[in-house]
Scaffold this active site. Structure first.
Site, PDB file in Angstrom:
ATOM      1  N   ILE A 155       0.837  -1.206   0.000  1.00 37.29           N
ATOM      2  CA  ILE A 155       0.000   0.000   0.000  1.00 37.29           C
ATOM      3  C   ILE A 155       0.872   1.258   0.000  1.00 37.29           C
ATOM      4  O   ILE A 155       0.620   2.207  -0.755  1.00 37.29           O
ATOM      5  CB  ILE A 155      -0.949  -0.017   1.224  1.00 37.29           C
ATOM      6  CG1 ILE A 155      -1.936  -1.180   1.102  1.00 37.29           C
ATOM      7  CG2 ILE A 155      -1.694   1.303   1.351  1.00 37.29           C
ATOM      8  CD1 ILE A 155      -2.744  -1.471   2.364  1.00 37.29           C
ATOM      9  N   CYS A 205       2.647   1.106   7.819  1.00 40.18           N
ATOM     10  CA  CYS A 205       3.328  -0.070   8.379  1.00 40.18           C
ATOM     11  C   CYS A 205       2.325  -0.845   9.243  1.00 40.18           C
ATOM     12  O   CYS A 205       1.305  -0.297   9.657  1.00 40.18           O
ATOM     13  CB  CYS A 205       4.542   0.355   9.203  1.00 40.18           C
ATOM     14  SG  CYS A 205       4.136   1.415  10.590  1.00 40.18           S
ATOM     15  N   GLU A 263     -11.351   1.263  18.082  1.00 42.36           N
ATOM     16  CA  GLU A 263     -12.447   1.181  17.104  1.00 42.36           C
ATOM     17  C   GLU A 263     -13.299  -0.079  17.223  1.00 42.36           C
ATOM     18  O   GLU A 263     -14.431  -0.110  16.730  1.00 42.36           O
ATOM     19  CB  GLU A 263     -11.891   1.267  15.675  1.00 42.36           C
ATOM     20  CG  GLU A 263     -11.131   0.008  15.218  1.00 42.36           C
ATOM     21  CD  GLU A 263     -10.652   0.086  13.764  1.00 42.36           C
ATOM     22  OE1 GLU A 263      -9.990   1.080  13.424  1.00 42.36           O
ATOM     23  OE2 GLU A 263     -10.941  -0.847  13.005  1.00 42.36           O
ATOM     24  N   HIS A 295     -12.921   3.092   9.094  1.00 39.19           N
ATOM     25  CA  HIS A 295     -12.254   1.901   8.527  1.00 39.19           C
ATOM     26  C   HIS A 295     -12.876   1.515   7.179  1.00 39.19           C
ATOM     27  O   HIS A 295     -13.291   0.380   6.979  1.00 39.19           O
ATOM     28  CB  HIS A 295     -12.323   0.728   9.511  1.00 39.19           C
ATOM     29  CG  HIS A 295     -11.153  -0.212   9.358  1.00 39.19           C
ATOM     30  ND1 HIS A 295     -10.481  -0.755  10.415  1.00 39.19           N
ATOM     31  CD2 HIS A 295     -10.519  -0.706   8.252  1.00 39.19           C
ATOM     32  CE1 HIS A 295      -9.507  -1.530   9.981  1.00 39.19           C
ATOM     33  NE2 HIS A 295      -9.505  -1.511   8.663  1.00 39.19           N
TER      34      HIS A 295
HETATM   35  P1  NAD Z   1       2.783  -4.843   3.652  1.00 39.67           P
HETATM   36  O1  NAD Z   1       3.129  -5.984   4.532  1.00 39.67           O
HETATM   37  O2  NAD Z   1       2.848  -5.031   2.163  1.00 39.67           O
HETATM   38  O3  NAD Z   1       3.736  -3.602   3.998  1.00 39.67           O
HETATM   39  C1  NAD Z   1       4.057  -3.220   5.306  1.00 39.67           C
HETATM   40  C2  NAD Z   1       5.416  -2.560   5.265  1.00 39.67           C
HETATM   41  O4  NAD Z   1       5.704  -2.062   6.574  1.00 39.67           O
HETATM   42  C3  NAD Z   1       6.551  -3.523   4.873  1.00 39.67           C
HETATM   43  O5  NAD Z   1       7.343  -2.956   3.858  1.00 39.67           O
HETATM   44  C4  NAD Z   1       7.332  -3.676   6.175  1.00 39.67           C
HETATM   45  O6  NAD Z   1       8.722  -3.877   5.968  1.00 39.67           O
HETATM   46  C5  NAD Z   1       7.061  -2.352   6.845  1.00 39.67           C
HETATM   47  N1  NAD Z   1       7.292  -2.372   8.277  1.00 39.67           N
HETATM   48  C6  NAD Z   1       7.095  -3.392   9.157  1.00 39.67           C
HETATM   49  N2  NAD Z   1       7.464  -3.013  10.404  1.00 39.67           N
HETATM   50  C7  NAD Z   1       7.903  -1.731  10.283  1.00 39.67           C
HETATM   51  C8  NAD Z   1       8.426  -0.807  11.210  1.00 39.67           C
HETATM   52  N3  NAD Z   1       8.586  -1.133  12.499  1.00 39.67           N
HETATM   53  N4  NAD Z   1       8.762   0.408  10.761  1.00 39.67           N
HETATM   54  C9  NAD Z   1       8.641   0.734   9.450  1.00 39.67           C
HETATM   55  N5  NAD Z   1       8.152  -0.105   8.519  1.00 39.67           N
HETATM   56  C10 NAD Z   1       7.780  -1.320   8.941  1.00 39.67           C
HETATM   57  O7  NAD Z   1       1.355  -4.361   4.113  1.00 39.67           O
HETATM   58  P2  NAD Z   1       0.299  -3.510   3.261  1.00 39.67           P
HETATM   59  O8  NAD Z   1      -0.572  -4.445   2.490  1.00 39.67           O
HETATM   60  O9  NAD Z   1       0.997  -2.419   2.534  1.00 39.67           O
HETATM   61  O10 NAD Z   1      -0.597  -2.916   4.429  1.00 39.67           O
HETATM   62  C11 NAD Z   1      -0.100  -1.915   5.305  1.00 39.67           C
HETATM   63  C12 NAD Z   1      -1.047  -1.763   6.450  1.00 39.67           C
HETATM   64  O11 NAD Z   1      -2.290  -1.218   5.981  1.00 39.67           O
HETATM   65  C13 NAD Z   1      -1.474  -3.106   7.068  1.00 39.67           C
HETATM   66  O12 NAD Z   1      -0.579  -3.470   8.076  1.00 39.67           O
HETATM   67  C14 NAD Z   1      -2.843  -2.838   7.603  1.00 39.67           C
HETATM   68  O13 NAD Z   1      -2.716  -2.540   8.976  1.00 39.67           O
HETATM   69  C15 NAD Z   1      -3.318  -1.603   6.853  1.00 39.67           C
HETATM   70  N6  NAD Z   1      -4.546  -1.823   6.098  1.00 39.67           N
HETATM   71  C16 NAD Z   1      -5.594  -0.987   6.323  1.00 39.67           C
HETATM   72  C17 NAD Z   1      -6.772  -1.135   5.611  1.00 39.67           C
HETATM   73  C18 NAD Z   1      -7.947  -0.199   5.810  1.00 39.67           C
HETATM   74  O14 NAD Z   1      -9.037  -0.462   5.300  1.00 39.67           O
HETATM   75  N7  NAD Z   1      -7.793   0.913   6.515  1.00 39.67           N
HETATM   76  C19 NAD Z   1      -6.883  -2.159   4.667  1.00 39.67           C
HETATM   77  C20 NAD Z   1      -5.788  -2.998   4.449  1.00 39.67           C
HETATM   78  C21 NAD Z   1      -4.618  -2.823   5.169  1.00 39.67           C
END
Ligand code: NAD
Length: 328
Positions: A155, A205, A263, A295
């Site tokens: 994302i 993240c 939430e 959300h």
């Molecule tokens: P992803 O696993 O592809 O990417 C997460 C990134 O965060 C990775 O590159 C990882 O290395 C990095 N990361 C992990 N720990 C870290 C830290 N301590 N500091 C900095 N970077 C760190 O995940 P994604 O698919 O891109 O999703 C990201 C987040 O979006 C998910 O964790 C989820 O919580 C959230 N999300 C929200 C919704 C929504 O509807 N609001 C929907 C889907 C996902």
């Protein structure tokens, strides 16, 4: 399989029904969240499907096991609400939807940023009341601003690409910097520099013990005055009390949240006729420079179709004993 869908929302039912029936599953919907109290509803079903705010702890898994439930299908990527050890001990496989639409979430983060920066939420109401004054509606060009992105996974990278398209300087922090982001012109920096240089910070993240309250009072104090913060990731990344303090002191110039640390008992419900007891959430809604959505960042047709089809396929894979690549 006979599948009971817990926390079934109206917006997803048609997509789920179509995908399940196509693969020969029978489906029923239950509005209630899964919990120790509602687990008994799974009697007579082979599998259940759950979402982000369902509780799938050891007690619930023991109940599901005693009812003969053979599979748990998450309709989301995150699984922090599932006791995987308890599921493994009970021999109940857990499958998930690892990615459904990174564009949906990244585009919603951009929508929140644009609405906040250009005061669309205020202008919308004003114009409906016949007030065409521009007072208080001055925004800032995103072009040329420094945008800090924490987490450049699936994302975060889409978000970076959109912001690069706006002509912003994009700096990022991730435990694992990635080549694709570098090719877009994203510059990786440490967190201290990201906080010090960013006009806008967007969180992408996951929530882990390391990232819990990543945005706390100390982090806020090291940011540029007037920083705009966008969180579409997980509520626990932001210390709500600290950010309220930052908004009151004007250190934070704008805040947009699609997720909130408390939430679980609020989001996805219509509570418009109820008294909401969460004082911090209610305080946040009083700021003119705060936008909150419940959300919904993932909520596009494409994502819902993908979630439904992947969930149905995951259950078919388990049923035919084929390996399921989405099993946890
Ligand atoms: P992803 O696993 O592809 O990417 C997460 C990134 O965060 C990775 O590159 C990882 O290395 C990095 N990361 C992990 N720990 C870290 C830290 N301590 N500091 C900095 N970077 C760190 O995940 P994604 O698919 O891109 O999703 C990201 C987040 O979006 C998910 O964790 C989820 O919580 C959230 N999300 C929200 C919704 C929504 O509807 N609001 C929907 C889907 C996902």
């Amino acid at each position: 399989m006979r599948v009971l869908v817990f926390s079934a929302r109206k917006d997803e039912r048609a997509f789920l029904r179509q995908a399940m029936v196509k693969l020969g599953h029978e489906i029923a919907f239950e509005e209630a969240h899964l919990s120790g109290r509602t687990a008994a509803l799974a009697e007579g079903y082979d599998a259940i499907s759950v979402f982000v705010n369902d509780c799938v702890d050891a007690e619930v898994i023991a109940s599901l096991d005693s009812l003969g439930v053979k599979a748990i299908a998450l309709r989301c990527a995150g699984y922090n609400n599932v006791d995987l050890d308890a599921a493994a001990n009970a021999g109940i496989p857990v499958v998930r939807v690892p990615a459904y639409s990174p564009y949906a979430v990244a585009e919603h983060a951009v929508a929140l940023l644009m609405a906040l920066n250009r005061h669309i939420h205020k202008a919308y109401n004003r114009v409906r009341e016949g007030n065409f004054s521009l007072d208080g509606l001055v925004g800032r060009d995103i072009h040329g601003k420094t945008v800090g992105v924490i987490g450049t996974g699936t994302i975060g990278r889409v978000f970076c690409q959109i912001l690069r398209g706006f002509g912003a300087r994009v700096i990022a922090y991730d435990l694992y910097p990635c080549e694709e982001a570098l090719k877009m012109g994203v510059e990786y920096v440490d967190l201290a520099r990201l906080y010090a240089e960013s006009d806008i910070i967007s969180l992408h993240c996951p929530l882990t013990p390391q990232t819990h309250h990543l945005i706390d009072a100390e982090a806020l104090a090291s940011m540029k005055q007037g920083v705009i913060i966008i969180n579409t990731s997980r509520g626990g990344l932001v210390d709500t009390q600290a950010v309220i303090g930052g908004l009151k002191s004007l250190q934070v110039g704008g805040l947009a949240l699609d997720v909130y640390e408390e939430e679980a008992d609020l989001f996805f419900e219509d509570l418009s006729g109820e008294v909401i007891a969460d004082d911090e959430l209610m305080r946040l809604t009083t700021f003119p420079n705060v936008i909150i959505t419940g959300h919904q960042a993932f909520l596009t047709q494409e994502a819902l179709i993908n979630i439904a089809e992947t969930t149905a396929q995951n259950l078919s894979d388990l049923e035919s004993n084929a390996s399921c690549s989405n099993q946890l």
